[in-house]
Structures are given as structure tokens and as C-alpha cells.
Design a protein around this motif. Structure first.
Motif, mmCIF file in Angstrom:
data_model
loop_
_atom_site.group_PDB
_atom_site.id
_atom_site.type_symbol
_atom_site.label_atom_id
_atom_site.label_comp_id
_atom_site.label_asym_id
_atom_site.label_seq_id
_atom_site.Cartn_x
_atom_site.Cartn_y
_atom_site.Cartn_z
ATOM 1 N N SER A 33 2.037 4.446 -2.981
ATOM 2 C CA SER A 33 1.323 5.874 -2.798
ATOM 3 C C SER A 33 2.662 6.631 -2.555
ATOM 4 O O SER A 33 2.729 7.913 -2.410
ATOM 5 C CB SER A 33 0.642 6.178 -1.481
ATOM 6 N N ALA A 93 0.834 -1.285 -0.055
ATOM 7 C CA ALA A 93 -0.092 -0.050 0.031
ATOM 8 C C ALA A 93 0.711 1.344 -0.002
ATOM 9 O O ALA A 93 0.464 2.079 -0.761
ATOM 10 C CB ALA A 93 -0.899 -0.018 1.233
ATOM 11 N N TRP A 94 1.875 1.421 0.747
ATOM 12 C CA TRP A 94 2.758 2.360 0.823
ATOM 13 C C TRP A 94 3.418 2.407 -0.436
ATOM 14 O O TRP A 94 3.769 3.666 -0.987
ATOM 15 C CB TRP A 94 3.675 2.245 1.900
#
Length: 555
Positions: free
Chosen positions: A431, A427-428
């Protein structure tokens, strides 16, 4: 309108020509501007100047290997006279076909600051291949075209963004050398061959792929001249033997140097990518930080080329066609890793990308078509420059965070670099800032830890100092701390003993690392949950800013 289509064969090129009726009188003024040498030279100057804008805007661009090259060249320039660094490293020159920046950067660092010297060489990495492509195209076709200026689209290719500086410099020299060979080979054969021998030797030391590219370019030209206009006519054996002999004279010295170099003795280990990776790799000349943005830029280029070919409004250099076909076939069969070197095959599409602009020439387009193409490509090129500049400028925050965090590192200390791997926090990864990762390849921040050497004169294990590949040697007792692979270790690997033989081979210092290092510098820390309390019994958090966190190892 009476329109005729014809195919012309000439000694050094294949011509697909479309002969339309004369342009309307209203187009004459536009045509005179487009054919003006002053307009072409102005366009070339603006294109080359635009390539340097991102370099001027960013102190240390997000190019994966670039900081590591800076650190090694800093050692070559000042390491032997520094009382701390001289205890860690020594200089050991050998016959190494991969030392372009090692020859250029240290000398420049004695004239300007290390970061300024790095930016000068980065500018050369952009300007040499691009201008060399223009020069080779002129040598092939003996005319100027605004299409040649589109070579700027290939400057910020994926390998440049990975920091492959030696490779970029070498292919730039190869392109310029090949342009001189094609231009003067028939007029001044002796001088051309003598100059060719110098260029071949220089490209060998800059990068072995540069030598291979140069040999391919001049060899393809010689083959095109031997074949001549009629492929069915058998050439004179004495004429063929003479051209082969002169070609061999130009290449004999670097070939002998290769067999005398340590690289020749390196064991060959090969690894091939998946088929889809091979297909994607063909776009390496135009890939950058954003796949969607690159797609918008490359589609009009490909569409224009296909349009010219379909409408028979193109000239193709026979020598360039031979080179491109050989590059494509070699790319298909070449492994991704060979002799311990990664991304071997991706170098070939970059060469093919420059050959697209050198060996292909639009022809007999109307003035309105030419003007429209120039405007579209100019807008796309400027947009690409603006995009790269914006990415580079915003990446300076990561650089500043690292340099601020390591301010407390003491000279002579040992710093273990670690990474919060994206696969542990997808997820990181999705982004995080665009400047930190090249799509489907490597992170660009991996070697920011080199500033512990540049700023603090401390040791870190990931410096490029592999025997036989770089002219820097790590001294004892630091030698046993060297990482075999350049990427930083996964920070989670510090929580347990090495579990595999591969892990121990790549990072031999992992066993008992707390007794071997003084600090741990973790990068990409925003992707790690609760990093402030990471291994509290072994590590003490010293500082944390943005991308970086520095821990002191408890003794």
C-alpha cells in the motif's frame, strides 16, 4: 487489386517490403503532411521536450542511486575546501571506467546549484540515448520516419529509474558515435577512425558498458560491410584485414586502459537469476513504477512491430540485426552479478530496446495506417510522460520529510541509515506510495539519507566510495564505518548483535553501533509498528515526519 510481395537484399540492410497499389487521391494531402520534413522535426522537438517535463517538475526524482551520486559529486566539487567534509573524505582519481557523472556534475555545481546541476545531467541521461537512437536510425536507412521518434518510450527505462546515470550517458555517446561511424566511414575513413578512437575512449571513462556497446555497433557495421550483399560470396582477405585494422585502431586505447584500471583486478564473483527473472528482464526498456501501466504501453509497440514483420512491411538494418542477436545471446548467458556489480545482465535489454527503434523501419504503410499509428503512439507517449511526472511530483513529499527531519543533525556527526524492510511488513509494502519502489527490484528511497551530507555536512556509511570504482576515498576514523553494500541496514538488525559473517561483511559497523554513531535515520517508517518507542534505552526520538524518523543515540 494486384498485390505483389518481394524481398530485397541491400549492402547494409535486410528489406522486407510490401508493394501495394498507389494510394487513393484522397490520401495525397495526408501523405504530403506525413512526409514533410517540417512535421518530422516538429515531432522530434516535441518528443525531446516532453522528456524533460518530469525533470523540470521534480527537484529530486525518485531514482534509487541518484541522491548518492549527488552527494559524491558534491564532495568532488566542494569537499576539499569544506573544513568539516575534508576531514571525512578525500579525492583520489584513478583510471576508472564508470565516472561520467563525476566528470560532469562537479563542474556544473560550480555554475549552478547542486540540485539544478543534477537535473541538467538527468536531462542528458534522457536526451542522449534517445536522440542518439534517432541519429543511428537515420545513418542506417538514410531517411526520416516517425517510428524513430518512438525511441522516447525507452528513455524512462528501468535502469534510468534505478539511477544508473553513468550507464545511460555512456550508451547515449555510443549511439551518437556509432551513427557518425555508419554515416561517414565510407566517405572519410581516416577522420571517422580518429573520431571513433575519441568516442571509444570517452565511452570507456563514462561506463565500461558504453564502450562495449559502441564496439558492438561499429563492429557489427564492419561485419555487415565485409559480408556484403551476397552471404555466399567469399570477401577479399585484404579488404577484410584493412577493415579489421581500422576497427582495432579505434578501440586499442580503451582496451589498454581497461587492463591498466583497478577494475581489471577485481575478483570475479558471478550470480545468475532465475529463468523467469531472465524472461521478465527482457521488458526492462519499458518497465517503470507500475507493471500494469507499462503493459498497456508496450503491447501496442510490440503488436505494431509484429504486424509490420508479418505483412512484410518492414526494413531491418543488417548491422542492427547482428548487434541485436549478439546482445540477446549475451543476455541469456550473462549473470546478474559480476565483479561485485549488480544488475549486469539487465543493461543488455535496454540496449536492445534502443536498437529496436534504430534498426527497424516500417515501410510502405498507407497514409491512413501511418496516421493512425502516429496518433496512437503519441497518445501513449504523452500518457507515459504524464504518469511519470505525477509520480515524481508526489515523491517530493518524501524528500521534504527527510530534509525536515534531519534539520537538527549537527555538521561532522555520524548518521546511521536504516530501513523498514518491506518483507517485514508486506501489507504496508503493498500500500505504500508507488514512487517508493520499482517492481521486483529496489526501493527508490534508499539513498535519501545522502541529504545528511548535502544539507548537514554529516557522515553516513552508504555513500558510493568504493576503492577502484569511485574517485572518492573515506578517511579514518570514518573508513571503518563504511557499508560494503549500498542499501541501508534493516532497522531490526539494530536490536541484536550481527548473527552472520555476511552481515558483518556488509555492515562492519553493526557491532557496537551505539558507540560509533550519533544519530539513526530510519526510512519507510510508516511500515514499522510502534517505532516511536524503538529501543528506548538506546535511542531518543528527535523528529518524525512521513517517511523518516530521526533518533539521537543515548551516550
Amino acid at each position: 487489386m494486384d498485390v505483389s510481395t518481394k524481398v530485397e537484399l541491400q549492402s547494409s540492410e535486410v528489406t522486407l517490403a510490401y508493394a501495394p497499389s498507389r494510394p487513393a487521391p484522397t490520401e495525397s494531402s495526408l501523405e504530403s503532411v506525413l512526409d514533410s520534413p517540417r512535421a518530422w522535426w516538429t515531432g522530434l522537438t516535441l518528443m525531446l521536450a516532453a522528456l524533460t517535463v518530469p525533470v523540470l517538475a521534480a527537484g529530486v526524482p525518485p531514482l534509487t542511486d541518484y541522491p548518492n551520486h549527488l552527494a559524491r559529486c558534491y564532495l568532488l566539487a566542494f569537499g576539499q575546501s569544506d573544513p568539516v567534509l575534508s576531514q571525512m573524505f578525500s579525492v583520489h582519481w584513478q583510471i576508472i571506467p564508470n565516472i561520467a557523472v563525476d566528470l560532469l556534475l562537479p563542474a556544473l555545481m560550480h555554475l549552478v546549484s547542486p540540485l539544478a546541476a543534477g537535473r541538467i545531467v538527468l536531462a542528458l541521461c534522457l536526451l542522449l540515448p534517445t536522440s542518439g537512437t534517432v541519429a543511428l536510425s537515420y545513418a542506417y536507412f538514410q531517411r526520416r520516419s516517425f517510428w524513430q521518434l518512438a525511441a522516447g518510450f525507452g528513455a524512462f527505462n528501468m535502469l534510468f529509474l534505478m539511477g544508473f546515470m553513468n550507464f545511460e550517458l555512456a550508451i547515449g555517446i555510443a549511439l551518437w558515435g556509432a551513427a557518425a561511424w555508419v554515416q561517414y566511414r565510407e566517405k572519410f575513413p581516416a577522420v571517422t577512425v580518429a573520431l571513433g578512437a575519441i568516442v571509444a575512449t570517452l565511452t570507456f571513462f563514462f561506463h565500461l558498458f558504453g564502450l562495449c556497446f559502441y564496439a558492438l555497433l561499429i563492429g557489427s557495421y564492419e561485419l555487415s560491410m565485409v559480408v556484403g550483399e551476397d552471404w555466399r560470396t567469399r570477401p577479399d582477405p585484404r579488404y577484410v584485414a584493412k577493415r579489421i585494422a581500422l576497427l582495432a585502431i579505434a578501440l586499442v586505447v580503451p582496451v589498454a586502459l581497461y587492463f591498466a584500471s583497478p577494475l581489471e583486478k577485481v575478483k570475479t564473483t558471478a550470480a545468475w537469476p532465475h529463468l523467469w527473472q531472465k524472461a521478465v528482464g527482457l521488458f526492462t526498456p519499458f518497465q517503470g513504477y507500475s507493471s500494469s501501466f507499462d503493459f498497456l504501453a508496450v503491447v501496442p509497440l510490440i503488436a505494431f512491430v509484429l504486424y509490420c514483420l508479418r505483412q512484410r512491411r518492414a526494413r531491418i538494418s543488417r548491422a542492427a540485426l547482428i548487434s541485436s542477436v549478439i546482445l540477446l545471446v549475451t543476455y541469456i548467458v550473462m549473470p546478474r552479478m559480476l565483479k561485485g556489480t549488480y544488475f549486469m545482465d539487465l543493461r543488455l535489454p535496454v540496449m536492445m530496446g534502443f536498437m529496436l527503434f534504430a534498426g527497424f523501419m516500417p515501410r510502405r504503410l498507407t497514409s491512413r495506417q501511418r496516421f493512425f499509428a502516429i496518433v496512437v503512439f503519441a497518445v501513449l507517449f504523452v500518457t507515459r510522460i504524464v504518469f511519470v511526472t505525477d509520480v515524481w511530483v508526489h515523491s517530493q513529499r518524501d524528500l521534504n520529510d527527510v530534509r525536515q527531519v534531519i534539520e537538527s543533525v549537527t555538521p561532522g556527526s555520524r548518521v546511521l541509515a536504516a530501513d523498514v524492510v518491506c518483507s517485514d511488513n508486506k501489507a504496508w509494502c503493498a500500500s505504500m506510495p508507488i514512487s517508493r519502489r520499482l517492481p521486483a527490484l529496489t526501493p527508490t528511497y534508499w539513498h535519501l539519507a545522502s541529504f545528511v551530507l548535502l544539507d548537514r555536512h554529516a557522515f553516513w556509511p552508504n555513500i558510493f566510495a568504493e576503492p577502484g570504482k569511485q574517485p572518492v576515498v573515506i578517511k579514518e576514523p570514518y573508513a571503518h564505518l563504511q557499508a560494503v553494500d549500498s542499501p541501508p541496514v534493516n532497522y531490526l538488525d539494530l536490536t541484536s548483535a550481527p548473527s552472520t559473517a555476511l552481515e558483518m561483511t556488509r555492515f562492519p559497523f553493526l557491532a557496537g553501533w551505539t558507540t560509533k554513531f550519533d544519530y539513526v535515520l530510519v526510512l519507510n517508517v510508516e511500515g514499522a509498528p510502534d517505532l516511536d518507542h524503538f529501543l528506548p534505552n538506546q535511542l531518543q526520538l528527535v523528529d518524525r515526519q512521513g517517511i523518516a524518523a530521526l533518533f539521537r543515540i543515548r551516550k
